[in-house]
Write a protein that holds these residues in place. Structure first.
Motif, PDB file in Angstrom:
ATOM      1  N   GLY A  71       8.998  -0.304  -8.059  1.00  0.00           N
ATOM      2  CA  GLY A  71       8.299  -1.096  -7.065  1.00  0.00           C
ATOM      3  C   GLY A  71       8.827  -0.978  -5.645  1.00  0.00           C
ATOM      4  N   GLN A  72       9.694   0.010  -5.392  1.00  0.00           N
ATOM      5  CA  GLN A  72      10.255   0.197  -4.060  1.00  0.00           C
ATOM      6  C   GLN A  72       9.583   1.388  -3.377  1.00  0.00           C
ATOM      7  OE1 GLN A  72      14.642  -0.337  -3.813  1.00  0.00           O
ATOM      8  NE2 GLN A  72      14.567  -0.590  -6.038  1.00  0.00           N
ATOM      9  N   ALA A  73       8.299   1.224  -3.091  1.00  0.00           N
ATOM     10  CA  ALA A  73       7.512   2.338  -2.564  1.00  0.00           C
ATOM     11  C   ALA A  73       7.978   2.785  -1.185  1.00  0.00           C
ATOM     12  CB  ALA A  73       6.033   1.943  -2.512  1.00  0.00           C
ATOM     13  N   GLU A  74       8.336   1.830  -0.327  1.00  0.00           N
ATOM     14  CA  GLU A  74       8.767   2.206   1.022  1.00  0.00           C
ATOM     15  C   GLU A  74      10.031   3.064   0.986  1.00  0.00           C
ATOM     16  OE1 GLU A  74       8.200  -0.636   4.441  1.00  0.00           O
ATOM     17  OE2 GLU A  74       8.086  -2.044   2.765  1.00  0.00           O
ATOM     18  N   ALA A  85       1.259   9.123  -3.342  1.00  0.00           N
ATOM     19  CA  ALA A  85       1.143   8.064  -4.350  1.00  0.00           C
ATOM     20  C   ALA A  85       1.860   6.797  -3.903  1.00  0.00           C
ATOM     21  CB  ALA A  85       1.711   8.555  -5.685  1.00  0.00           C
ATOM     22  N   ALA A  86       3.028   6.972  -3.290  1.00  0.00           N
ATOM     23  CA  ALA A  86       3.770   5.809  -2.801  1.00  0.00           C
ATOM     24  C   ALA A  86       3.015   5.115  -1.672  1.00  0.00           C
ATOM     25  CB  ALA A  86       5.158   6.244  -2.338  1.00  0.00           C
ATOM     26  N   LYS A  87       2.385   5.894  -0.813  1.00  0.00           N
ATOM     27  CA  LYS A  87       1.605   5.301   0.276  1.00  0.00           C
ATOM     28  C   LYS A  87       0.368   4.597  -0.258  1.00  0.00           C
ATOM     29  CE  LYS A  87       3.186   8.537   3.822  1.00  0.00           C
ATOM     30  NZ  LYS A  87       2.817   9.623   4.753  1.00  0.00           N
ATOM     31  N   MET A  88      -0.208   5.142  -1.327  1.00  0.00           N
ATOM     32  CA  MET A  88      -1.335   4.461  -1.969  1.00  0.00           C
ATOM     33  C   MET A  88      -0.906   3.091  -2.470  1.00  0.00           C
ATOM     34  SD  MET A  88      -3.159   7.560  -4.092  1.00  0.00           S
ATOM     35  CE  MET A  88      -4.379   6.482  -4.862  1.00  0.00           C
ATOM     36  N   ASN A 129      -3.967   4.212   3.107  1.00  0.00           N
ATOM     37  CA  ASN A 129      -4.835   5.274   2.598  1.00  0.00           C
ATOM     38  C   ASN A 129      -4.952   6.482   3.516  1.00  0.00           C
ATOM     39  OD1 ASN A 129      -5.241   3.635   0.428  1.00  0.00           O
ATOM     40  ND2 ASN A 129      -7.384   3.207   0.823  1.00  0.00           N
ATOM     41  N   LYS A 130      -5.090   6.242   4.798  1.00  0.00           N
ATOM     42  CA  LYS A 130      -5.280   7.365   5.715  1.00  0.00           C
ATOM     43  C   LYS A 130      -4.052   8.272   5.737  1.00  0.00           C
ATOM     44  CE  LYS A 130      -8.664   5.054   8.679  1.00  0.00           C
ATOM     45  NZ  LYS A 130      -8.806   3.877   7.815  1.00  0.00           N
ATOM     46  N   SER A 131      -2.882   7.658   5.734  1.00  0.00           N
ATOM     47  CA  SER A 131      -1.656   8.443   5.704  1.00  0.00           C
ATOM     48  C   SER A 131      -1.507   9.162   4.366  1.00  0.00           C
ATOM     49  CB  SER A 131      -0.444   7.540   5.958  1.00  0.00           C
ATOM     50  OG  SER A 131       0.736   8.299   6.104  1.00  0.00           O
ATOM     51  N   ALA A 132      -1.944   8.521   3.290  1.00  0.00           N
ATOM     52  CA  ALA A 132      -1.896   9.146   1.969  1.00  0.00           C
ATOM     53  C   ALA A 132      -2.837  10.345   1.900  1.00  0.00           C
ATOM     54  CB  ALA A 132      -2.255   8.128   0.885  1.00  0.00           C
ATOM     55  N   ILE A 133      -3.993  10.232   2.558  1.00  0.00           N
ATOM     56  CA  ILE A 133      -4.933  11.353   2.601  1.00  0.00           C
ATOM     57  C   ILE A 133      -4.283  12.540   3.299  1.00  0.00           C
ATOM     58  CG2 ILE A 133      -7.069  12.169   3.686  1.00  0.00           C
ATOM     59  CD1 ILE A 133      -8.269   9.414   3.092  1.00  0.00           C
TER      60      ILE A 133
END
Length: 283
Positions: free
Chosen positions: A124-127, A157-160, A165-169
């Motif tokens: 759960g530590q995506a950042e 996936a972490a940004k999702m 979303n835009k950064s993940a794209i």
């Protein structure tokens, strides 16, 4: 709309990782009118994209309302930039004087950072995971395209998870550039495009997935589901556009005692071209 949550099962490290399922909608796939497509294509460029939303955890000090919380969350999400990693040119410049042994050592360090990032993501530590994937990208040799593609895919996936979303794209796109047959990245980007209400781009990615793997269930279903949605959207946009044009036309013609009702547009079924007839009796 596709779900925004990213489960641990969806987050895998291998290039042949399993695919997240999306909500199945059964519809027919009607043909789109060519003329309408041309009009919509021109007008779609004028649409403004929605701002990214979502919360990143953490407590705020003091008493603040929901708007303040949203602004703070947006500010934190803005820290997730795609330009944190070195550019390819910068990385190659750093590697210029490195020996083969040093490059191999960097590859091992990058692999270790990736695995640590994976564990952080699952906890759960995506950042923090994003930071480690970025660190790994800054040392993973530029010649290791697939490994770098996976790092971009994992960071997406972490940004999702943070609904950035835009950064993940962006990360998915970088992964695909490095490894054009990276099915997982294509599927993830298609899902993100759907969440961003960009079905045309999503359908393009699903078609590409189907070309690579005809047995891909999500890609097959999307090619049935999305064309109908796109057609419905286009019809709605066409109606709105024609209504706006009618209002503008009536405003221009009013000083002359005319309205758009005085003009009738007919399409030639053979050539597809249009003709306009004037009827002075209509008002």
């Amino acid at each position: 709309m596709a779900e925004k949550n990213v489960t641990d099962e969806e987050f895998q490290d291998a290039l042949s990782e399993p695919v997240p399922s999306i909500q199945k909608v059964t519809t027919n796939s009607p043909k789109q009118d060519k003329l309408i497509d041309e009009i919509i294509e021109k007008n779609s460029k004028l649409r403004l994209e929605d701002d990214e939303a979502g919360a990143v955890g953490g407590k705020e000090e003091g008493n603040k309302d929901n708007n303040d919380d949203d602004e703070n969350n947006s500010d934190r999400l803005e820290l997730i930039h795609h330009d944190e990693e070195l550019s390819l040119e910068e990385l190659q410049l750093r590697e210029k004087d490195l020996s083969a042994e040093e490059l191999a050592l960097n590859k091992e360090k990058a692999d270790k950072l990736k695995l640590e990032g994976n564990e952080l993501f699952k906890n759960g530590q995506a950042e923090r995971a994003i930071e480690l994937y970025t660190d790994a990208l800054n040392i993973c040799p530029s010649t290791n395209s697939k490994e770098r593609a996976v790092l971009f895919g994992n960071r997406a996936a972490a940004k999702m998870k943070l609904e950035a979303n835009k950064s993940a794209i962006y990360d998915c796109t970088k992964a695909i550039e490095l490894y054009p047959e990276y099915v997982r990245a294509l599927l993830r980007r298609a899902k993100l495009y759907e969440q961003e209400d960009r079905p045309d781009e999503a359908l393009t990615d699903y078609k590409r997935v189907y070309e690579i793997d005809p047995g891909q269930r999500e890609a097959r279903e999307a090619q049935v589901r999305l064309p109908a949605y796109i057609n419905e959207r286009n019809e709605k946009l066409k109606t709105e556009m024609m209504s706006s044009l009618k209002g503008l036309g009536d405003m221009i013609l009013k000083p002359f005692g005319l309205s758009t009702a005085n003009f009738q547009m007919k399409q030639d079924p053979n050539s597809g071209s249009y003709s306009i007839n004037f009827n002075q009796n209509n008002s």
